[in-house]
Design an enzyme around this catalytic site. Sequence first.
Site, PDB file in Angstrom:
ATOM      1  N   CYS A   1      -1.523  -3.235 -15.241  1.00  0.00           N
ATOM      2  CA  CYS A   1      -2.378  -4.369 -15.605  1.00  0.00           C
ATOM      3  C   CYS A   1      -3.545  -3.963 -16.494  1.00  0.00           C
ATOM      4  O   CYS A   1      -3.866  -4.647 -17.471  1.00  0.00           O
ATOM      5  CB  CYS A   1      -2.885  -5.063 -14.342  1.00  0.00           C
ATOM      6  SG  CYS A   1      -3.559  -3.957 -13.091  1.00  0.00           S
TER       7      CYS A   1
ATOM      8  N   LYS B   1      12.472 -10.745   5.762  1.00  0.00           N
ATOM      9  CA  LYS B   1      11.449 -11.334   6.645  1.00  0.00           C
ATOM     10  C   LYS B   1      10.840 -12.610   6.051  1.00  0.00           C
ATOM     11  O   LYS B   1      10.275 -13.419   6.779  1.00  0.00           O
ATOM     12  CB  LYS B   1      10.345 -10.311   6.937  1.00  0.00           C
ATOM     13  CG  LYS B   1       9.500  -9.919   5.752  1.00  0.00           C
ATOM     14  CD  LYS B   1       8.425  -8.919   6.140  1.00  0.00           C
ATOM     15  CE  LYS B   1       7.547  -8.557   4.934  1.00  0.00           C
ATOM     16  NZ  LYS B   1       6.510  -7.568   5.291  1.00  0.00           N
ATOM     17  N   SER B   2      10.960 -12.770   4.719  1.00  0.00           N
ATOM     18  CA  SER B   2      10.439 -13.976   4.068  1.00  0.00           C
ATOM     19  C   SER B   2      11.544 -14.958   3.702  1.00  0.00           C
ATOM     20  O   SER B   2      11.300 -15.927   2.980  1.00  0.00           O
ATOM     21  CB  SER B   2       9.662 -13.586   2.801  1.00  0.00           C
ATOM     22  OG  SER B   2       8.574 -12.752   3.115  1.00  0.00           O
TER      23      SER B   2
ATOM     24  N   PRO C   1     -12.832  -0.744   6.399  1.00  0.00           N
ATOM     25  CA  PRO C   1     -11.879  -0.673   5.292  1.00  0.00           C
ATOM     26  C   PRO C   1     -10.489  -0.256   5.769  1.00  0.00           C
ATOM     27  O   PRO C   1     -10.355   0.632   6.606  1.00  0.00           O
ATOM     28  CB  PRO C   1     -12.470   0.388   4.364  1.00  0.00           C
ATOM     29  CG  PRO C   1     -13.708   0.891   4.989  1.00  0.00           C
ATOM     30  CD  PRO C   1     -13.926   0.191   6.280  1.00  0.00           C
TER      31      PRO C   1
ATOM     32  N   HIS D   1      -9.605  -8.521 -14.478  1.00  0.00           N
ATOM     33  CA  HIS D   1     -10.023  -7.156 -14.770  1.00  0.00           C
ATOM     34  C   HIS D   1     -10.918  -7.151 -16.009  1.00  0.00           C
ATOM     35  O   HIS D   1     -10.649  -7.857 -16.994  1.00  0.00           O
ATOM     36  CB  HIS D   1      -8.810  -6.264 -15.064  1.00  0.00           C
ATOM     37  CG  HIS D   1      -8.008  -5.895 -13.857  1.00  0.00           C
ATOM     38  ND1 HIS D   1      -8.336  -6.272 -12.575  1.00  0.00           N
ATOM     39  CD2 HIS D   1      -6.864  -5.149 -13.754  1.00  0.00           C
ATOM     40  CE1 HIS D   1      -7.421  -5.781 -11.728  1.00  0.00           C
ATOM     41  NE2 HIS D   1      -6.539  -5.097 -12.428  1.00  0.00           N
TER      42      HIS D   1
ATOM     43  N   GLY E   1      -5.532  -6.778  -7.847  1.00  0.00           N
ATOM     44  CA  GLY E   1      -4.665  -5.694  -8.304  1.00  0.00           C
ATOM     45  C   GLY E   1      -4.087  -4.884  -7.162  1.00  0.00           C
ATOM     46  O   GLY E   1      -3.105  -4.167  -7.332  1.00  0.00           O
TER      47      GLY E   1
ATOM     48  N   ARG F   1       8.288   2.983 -15.989  1.00  0.00           N
ATOM     49  CA  ARG F   1       7.378   2.955 -17.146  1.00  0.00           C
ATOM     50  C   ARG F   1       7.413   4.231 -17.977  1.00  0.00           C
ATOM     51  O   ARG F   1       7.208   4.196 -19.187  1.00  0.00           O
ATOM     52  CB  ARG F   1       5.936   2.709 -16.681  1.00  0.00           C
ATOM     53  CG  ARG F   1       5.700   1.312 -16.154  1.00  0.00           C
ATOM     54  CD  ARG F   1       4.294   1.193 -15.586  1.00  0.00           C
ATOM     55  NE  ARG F   1       4.101  -0.093 -14.937  1.00  0.00           N
ATOM     56  CZ  ARG F   1       3.136  -0.350 -14.069  1.00  0.00           C
ATOM     57  NH1 ARG F   1       2.262   0.597 -13.752  1.00  0.00           N
ATOM     58  NH2 ARG F   1       3.026  -1.537 -13.517  1.00  0.00           N
TER      59      ARG F   1
ATOM     60  N   LYS G   1      -2.243   6.638 -15.613  1.00  0.00           N
ATOM     61  CA  LYS G   1      -1.350   5.589 -16.126  1.00  0.00           C
ATOM     62  C   LYS G   1      -1.877   5.016 -17.442  1.00  0.00           C
ATOM     63  O   LYS G   1      -1.110   4.796 -18.383  1.00  0.00           O
ATOM     64  CB  LYS G   1      -1.220   4.443 -15.106  1.00  0.00           C
ATOM     65  CG  LYS G   1      -0.413   4.742 -13.868  1.00  0.00           C
ATOM     66  CD  LYS G   1      -0.504   3.544 -12.917  1.00  0.00           C
ATOM     67  CE  LYS G   1       0.129   3.831 -11.576  1.00  0.00           C
ATOM     68  NZ  LYS G   1      -0.071   2.702 -10.637  1.00  0.00           N
TER      69      LYS G   1
END
Length: 340
Positions: free
Chosen positions: A130, A39-40, A186, A243, A161, A99, A215
């Site tokens: 992050c 789509k991009s 929201p 952050h 984030g 990870r 995490k």
Amino acid sequence: MGYKVVVAGATGNVGREMLNILAEREFPVDEIAALASRKSLGTEVSFGDKTIKTKDLATFDFTGWDIALFAVGSGPTKEYAPKAAAAGCIVIDNSSLYRYDPEIPLIVPEVNADAIHMYKNKNIIANPNCSTAQMVVALKPLHDRAKIKRVVVSTYQSVSGAGKEGMDELWDQTKAVYNPVQEVPPKKFSKQIAFNVIPHIDVFLDSGETKEEWKMVAETKKILDPAIKVTATCVRVPVFVGHSEAINIEFEEPLDWQEAQDILREAPGVMLVDKREAGGYITPIECVGEFATYISRVRQDSTVENGLNLWCVSDNLRKGAALNAVQIAEVLGQRVLKKG
């Protein structure tokens, strides 16, 4: 002689930042490919003073390419990263997919660059979360000196984030506060983020932790030391980029705040800004666009035998994602591929 580099997810926040940082740090690139979803397809992105058009990730042939930086989320990564790796292209993945795989290295170059050689297991390297990345950069030099027993961390994480949708929601809700006719309920977040803080990032687990908190625990143990005890509270705040973390550290050996400052002042990837006066510290808006992890407010914690408190701030789109991935590529170039 340079490298043939792929950036997958080149139209997203992190993918665009990867392209910027590759150019800024003058990574030796002979050829660059920017990939995106269908789509991009054809969207133009910048690489230094060049403009390049995105190609289709689904049909791209990774044969002959050296390094692929992935910033496409766990779903597409699961489908396309193994294909890239099988074609001989080393994948540096920014998603959470790999990870926690014991055969795949989870790398923060200032902390555990020696683990880079584990890439040979699957031709894949994982980039950490992050919030974890900036924290372990701060912890590593202190751990080397006095051995950390326990870390208690509270995060103040920016909406970037959560991607473009998170940034848009903060922007739209902030405007709506001053325009009562316009209501912006929201969508990306569970509650209003404008002029608010939300103690909830990612899904809730049976333990009562959120996955973001889990995490930080699991990744710190894998990157730094499995013996360190970590507990985290992760909070989303109405900040666009950057952050922040309030970190409490308990050591096995005595370490006073002045020596900790001296250690951090010389630590790789760290910038100490710590004056005990108004404004003598760094806030998230001041770290945007910067490479460093900033440390301030270093002070003794008198409630435990060997304790310190500190304040840690970093650009999460940079050290928390794109910069760390490019630094991993740099380590690969220096220690493994050795072309540039």
